[in-house]
Design a protein around this motif. Structure first.
Motif, PDB file in Angstrom:
ATOM      1  N   HIS A   1       0.869  -1.187   0.000  1.00  0.00           N
ATOM      2  CA  HIS A   1       0.000   0.000   0.000  1.00  0.00           C
ATOM      3  C   HIS A   1       0.895   1.222   0.000  1.00  0.00           C
ATOM      4  O   HIS A   1       1.627   1.456   0.972  1.00  0.00           O
ATOM      5  CB  HIS A   1      -0.905   0.025   1.242  1.00  0.00           C
TER       6      HIS A   1
ATOM      7  N   ILE B   1      -3.564   5.509   4.525  1.00  0.00           N
ATOM      8  CA  ILE B   1      -3.881   5.764   3.115  1.00  0.00           C
ATOM      9  C   ILE B   1      -5.398   5.913   2.913  1.00  0.00           C
ATOM     10  O   ILE B   1      -6.185   5.093   3.389  1.00  0.00           O
ATOM     11  CB  ILE B   1      -3.315   4.626   2.227  1.00  0.00           C
TER      12      ILE B   1
ATOM     13  N   TRP C   1      -7.991   6.762   4.233  1.00  0.00           N
ATOM     14  CA  TRP C   1      -8.902   6.940   5.368  1.00  0.00           C
ATOM     15  C   TRP C   1      -8.554   8.181   6.171  1.00  0.00           C
ATOM     16  O   TRP C   1      -9.415   8.758   6.843  1.00  0.00           O
ATOM     17  CB  TRP C   1      -8.907   5.680   6.245  1.00  0.00           C
TER      18      TRP C   1
ATOM     19  N   HIS D   1      -5.932   3.600  -4.736  1.00  0.00           N
ATOM     20  CA  HIS D   1      -6.675   3.275  -3.516  1.00  0.00           C
ATOM     21  C   HIS D   1      -7.913   4.162  -3.452  1.00  0.00           C
ATOM     22  O   HIS D   1      -8.184   4.941  -4.387  1.00  0.00           O
ATOM     23  CB  HIS D   1      -5.765   3.474  -2.292  1.00  0.00           C
ATOM     24  N   HIS D   2      -8.701   4.099  -2.373  1.00  0.00           N
ATOM     25  CA  HIS D   2      -9.992   4.790  -2.321  1.00  0.00           C
ATOM     26  C   HIS D   2      -9.871   6.295  -2.553  1.00  0.00           C
ATOM     27  O   HIS D   2     -10.789   6.931  -3.042  1.00  0.00           O
ATOM     28  CB  HIS D   2     -10.697   4.575  -0.985  1.00  0.00           C
TER      29      HIS D   2
ATOM     30  N   TYR E   1      -3.698  -3.934  -7.385  1.00  0.00           N
ATOM     31  CA  TYR E   1      -4.828  -3.594  -6.503  1.00  0.00           C
ATOM     32  C   TYR E   1      -5.504  -2.373  -7.115  1.00  0.00           C
ATOM     33  O   TYR E   1      -4.837  -1.371  -7.424  1.00  0.00           O
ATOM     34  CB  TYR E   1      -4.331  -3.271  -5.100  1.00  0.00           C
TER      35      TYR E   1
ATOM     36  N   ARG F   1     -13.898   1.989  -5.340  1.00  0.00           N
ATOM     37  CA  ARG F   1     -14.296   3.154  -4.545  1.00  0.00           C
ATOM     38  C   ARG F   1     -13.360   4.286  -4.912  1.00  0.00           C
ATOM     39  O   ARG F   1     -12.147   4.093  -4.927  1.00  0.00           O
ATOM     40  CB  ARG F   1     -14.160   2.876  -3.056  1.00  0.00           C
TER      41      ARG F   1
ATOM     42  N   TRP G   1      -6.681  -7.357  -7.698  1.00  0.00           N
ATOM     43  CA  TRP G   1      -7.173  -7.309  -6.315  1.00  0.00           C
ATOM     44  C   TRP G   1      -8.084  -6.084  -6.163  1.00  0.00           C
ATOM     45  O   TRP G   1      -7.624  -4.966  -5.965  1.00  0.00           O
ATOM     46  CB  TRP G   1      -5.983  -7.200  -5.357  1.00  0.00           C
TER      47      TRP G   1
ATOM     48  N   ASP H   1     -11.171  -3.785  -4.432  1.00  0.00           N
ATOM     49  CA  ASP H   1     -11.487  -3.517  -3.018  1.00  0.00           C
ATOM     50  C   ASP H   1     -12.716  -2.629  -2.927  1.00  0.00           C
ATOM     51  O   ASP H   1     -12.651  -1.473  -2.493  1.00  0.00           O
ATOM     52  CB  ASP H   1     -10.287  -2.837  -2.349  1.00  0.00           C
TER      53      ASP H   1
ATOM     54  N   GLU I   1      -9.841 -10.469   5.945  1.00  0.00           N
ATOM     55  CA  GLU I   1      -8.925  -9.346   6.152  1.00  0.00           C
ATOM     56  C   GLU I   1      -8.569  -9.190   7.620  1.00  0.00           C
ATOM     57  O   GLU I   1      -9.459  -9.187   8.479  1.00  0.00           O
ATOM     58  CB  GLU I   1      -9.601  -8.067   5.649  1.00  0.00           C
TER      59      GLU I   1
ATOM     60  N   CYS J   1      -5.411 -11.326   4.038  1.00  0.00           N
ATOM     61  CA  CYS J   1      -4.498 -10.187   3.866  1.00  0.00           C
ATOM     62  C   CYS J   1      -4.289  -9.587   5.255  1.00  0.00           C
ATOM     63  O   CYS J   1      -5.257  -9.304   5.988  1.00  0.00           O
ATOM     64  CB  CYS J   1      -5.039  -9.161   2.884  1.00  0.00           C
TER      65      CYS J   1
ATOM     66  N   TRP K   1      -2.020  -0.332   6.824  1.00  0.00           N
ATOM     67  CA  TRP K   1      -1.759  -0.814   5.463  1.00  0.00           C
ATOM     68  C   TRP K   1      -0.659   0.003   4.808  1.00  0.00           C
ATOM     69  O   TRP K   1       0.236  -0.537   4.153  1.00  0.00           O
ATOM     70  CB  TRP K   1      -3.052  -0.767   4.640  1.00  0.00           C
TER      71      TRP K   1
HETATM   72  O1  FHN Z   1     -10.031   0.192   3.288  1.00  0.00           O
HETATM   73  C1  FHN Z   1      -9.200  -0.754   2.770  1.00  0.00           C
HETATM   74  C2  FHN Z   1      -7.881  -0.753   3.477  1.00  0.00           C
HETATM   75  O2  FHN Z   1      -7.288   0.490   3.347  1.00  0.00           O
HETATM   76  C3  FHN Z   1      -7.013  -1.797   2.837  1.00  0.00           C
HETATM   77  O3  FHN Z   1      -6.823  -1.497   1.498  1.00  0.00           O
HETATM   78  C4  FHN Z   1      -7.688  -3.130   2.973  1.00  0.00           C
HETATM   79  C5  FHN Z   1      -6.854  -4.209   2.282  1.00  0.00           C
HETATM   80  O4  FHN Z   1      -7.550  -5.344   2.184  1.00  0.00           O
HETATM   81  N1  FHN Z   1      -8.999  -3.109   2.365  1.00  0.00           N
HETATM   82  C6  FHN Z   1      -9.895  -2.067   2.792  1.00  0.00           C
HETATM   83  C7  FHN Z   1     -10.592  -2.328   4.045  1.00  0.00           C
HETATM   84  O5  FHN Z   1     -11.483  -3.380   3.783  1.00  0.00           O
END
Ligand code: FHN
Length: 463
Positions: free
Chosen positions: A59, A70, A72, A130-131, A173, A177, A214, A216, A269, A284, A295
């Motif tokens: 990450h 990251i 959040w 990432h998100h 990954y 979102r 991957w 998410d 997770e 994970c 992460w």
């Molecule tokens: O919010 C994400 C988190 O930051 C991280 O990426 C994990 C990895 O599996 N997945 C999410 C939380 O479910």
């Protein structure tokens, strides 16, 4: 003003038809997705992944400059995630402008791949997006990317090339979102899905073979009409049919969720999976313990000790699953020494005990307080975390004759097969602190035995 290029045009020109809401799981007219794969074909396509057992999760983006979690730690809205947050984009000036000073000059993809290999890992999964929506590759669909940082270099390209050069399986990954995209969750979400599919086409066209995808996702919404999952799935399968995909393309809670979005494997997770040998799974876990995730790069976190880390790997393998162990590089692009040291110790352990992990299946004795077992051909590997207070470790019997036993880390011990079961004795001097592995050789195949629970804790009077 940030510019986001809409992807609709691109898709249409390459003949990807627009999606009509169809019966659950039925692909729209003209969309040929290879979901009709037979179980044997799927087994063959995913066999490398199951045999690999152990991968590196990474990450990383500009959040490493702040050393906060990251995405959040971003204060802006989190549409679909935060109830009540409006769809679309509301800026968090502090977080969303970090990238303007992101310049990880010590980033060395070859060094990351070298570390993963020395750590005994067989595949790597990197957070391309990432998100928070920041893209760690040279995408033409938005300016919110690594190309518009002082660093400019395509981080993902260098990592893909390094993996391919070293024969390390390469995984991406991608977070459906996206709290930064102006069209995310707006209306029927179609503009955002077109953006996502545009990026999916880039990632599956410009970075060579992608072995793992991957996703998410979390967001609510209709998997067919809001997320248009069959369209994205068909695109993926048309570009890289061999790719192994997890179960998070659609949120598990999405309505109208077509079976195909279950992907190839489950993803428990931050918890170690229980014994399960009928569906692929991968836990994970973060190597860093800290509140609120761990992460990404969290200097306030603490790296797990070697013993706990190697036991996580063994718990996954003896449960018949994989471990994807996560690291968080710092803002200069370096995987911190405390994280890499722990990985290298597990790598050393795997040099001696790897045969009891790679290419094995869990069982025939299910995990318990004592530890767990793995097996291959005529060999059962007993992984002992805890020994009985006194006397041998007793395990149930198998319908095969015990013909040999050895300690993978060397040393002396005894293994016996009696009417009532198997008995293993290893003097303290030959026991390993974290896990002692004994290979029991039998005169015939041990793979056919259904997995059995071992005697409950008490009976084993463990020390
Ligand atoms: O919010 C994400 C988190 O930051 C991280 O990426 C994990 C990895 O599996 N997945 C999410 C939380 O479910």
């Amino acid at each position: 003003m940030l510019k986001v290029l809409l992807a609709v045009a691109v898709l249409a020109s390459q003949g990807a038809p627009s999606v009509a809401a169809g019966a659950e799981g039925v692909l729209p007219k003209g969309v040929v997705a290879k979901v009709g794969e037979t179980p044997a074909q799927r087994e063959a396509r995913t066999a490398w992944w199951r045999e690999a057992r152990y991968g590196m999760f990474i990450h990383w983006d500009m959040s490493s400059m702040a050393g906060t979690e990251i995405s959040w730690s971003r204060k802006g809205s989190k549409p679909l995630d935060n109830h009540g947050d409006p769809a679309g984009y509301i800026e968090d000036p502090a977080y969303d402008n970090l990238y303007k000073n992101f310049n990880p000059t010590n980033y060395d993809a070859k060094a990351w791949v070298k570390l993963a290999k020395a750590a005994g890992m067989k595949y790597l999964v990197f957070t391309a997006k990432h998100h928070g929506g920041f893209c760690m590759w040279d995408t033409k669909f938005t300016d919110y990317s690594i190309r518009n940082t002082p660093f400019k270099r395509d981080v993902l390209k260098e990592l893909a090339d390094a993996c391919h050069a070293e024969g390390l399986r390469f995984g991406i990954y991608y977070s459906p979102r996206d709290w930064h995209h102006p069209d995310y969750g707006v209306g029927d979400n179609s503009k955002y899905v077109a953006y996502m599919d545009g990026q999916m086409r880039e990632l599956l066209t410009n970075y060579g073979t992608v072995d793992v995808l991957w996703f998410d996702s979390y967001g609510k919404g209709d998997a067919l009409n809001f997320w248009r999952i069959p369209e994205t799935w068909a695109l993926i399968k048309s570009l890289q049919p061999q790719v192994v995909i997890n179960n998070r393309l659609a949120a598990l809670s999405a309505t109208n969720n077509p079976p195909l979005s279950r992907g190839d494997y489950n993803t428990p997770e931050q918890k170690l999976g229980i014994y399960q040998d009928t569906r692929l799974w991968e836990s994970c876990m973060t190597i860093v313990d800290v509140r609120g995730g761990g992460w990404s790069y969290r200097p306030d976190g603490k790296v797990k000790p070697f013993g706990e880390t190697v036991r996580m790997l063994v718990s996954c393998a003896t449960g018949d699953g994989n471990l994807l162990l996560d690291v968080g590089p710092d803002a200069t692009g370096v995987i911190p020494a405390d994280q890499s040291d722990c990985l290298l110790k597990v790598g050393e352990w795997l040099k001696q005990n790897g045969e009891s992990v790679y290419g094995t299946r869990g069982g025939p004795f299910k995990p318990g307080a004592y530890g767990g077992t793995t097996r291959r051909d005529k060999t059962i590997y007993v992984h002992v975390f805890n020994w009985p207070e006194s006397g041998p470790l007793k395990l149930p019997n198998v319908a095969a004759k015990l013909v040999g036993a050895r300690l993978l880390a060397g040393g002396k011990g005894d293994a016996a097969q009696t009417e009532s079961g198997l008995e293993i004795s290893v003097p303290e001097i030959s026991r390993q602190k974290a896990v002692t592995v004994i290979a029991l050789e039998f005169d015939s195949d041990v793979m056919k035995f259904p997995a059995a629970v071992t005697a409950p804790l008490a009976a084993l009077e463990l020390k």
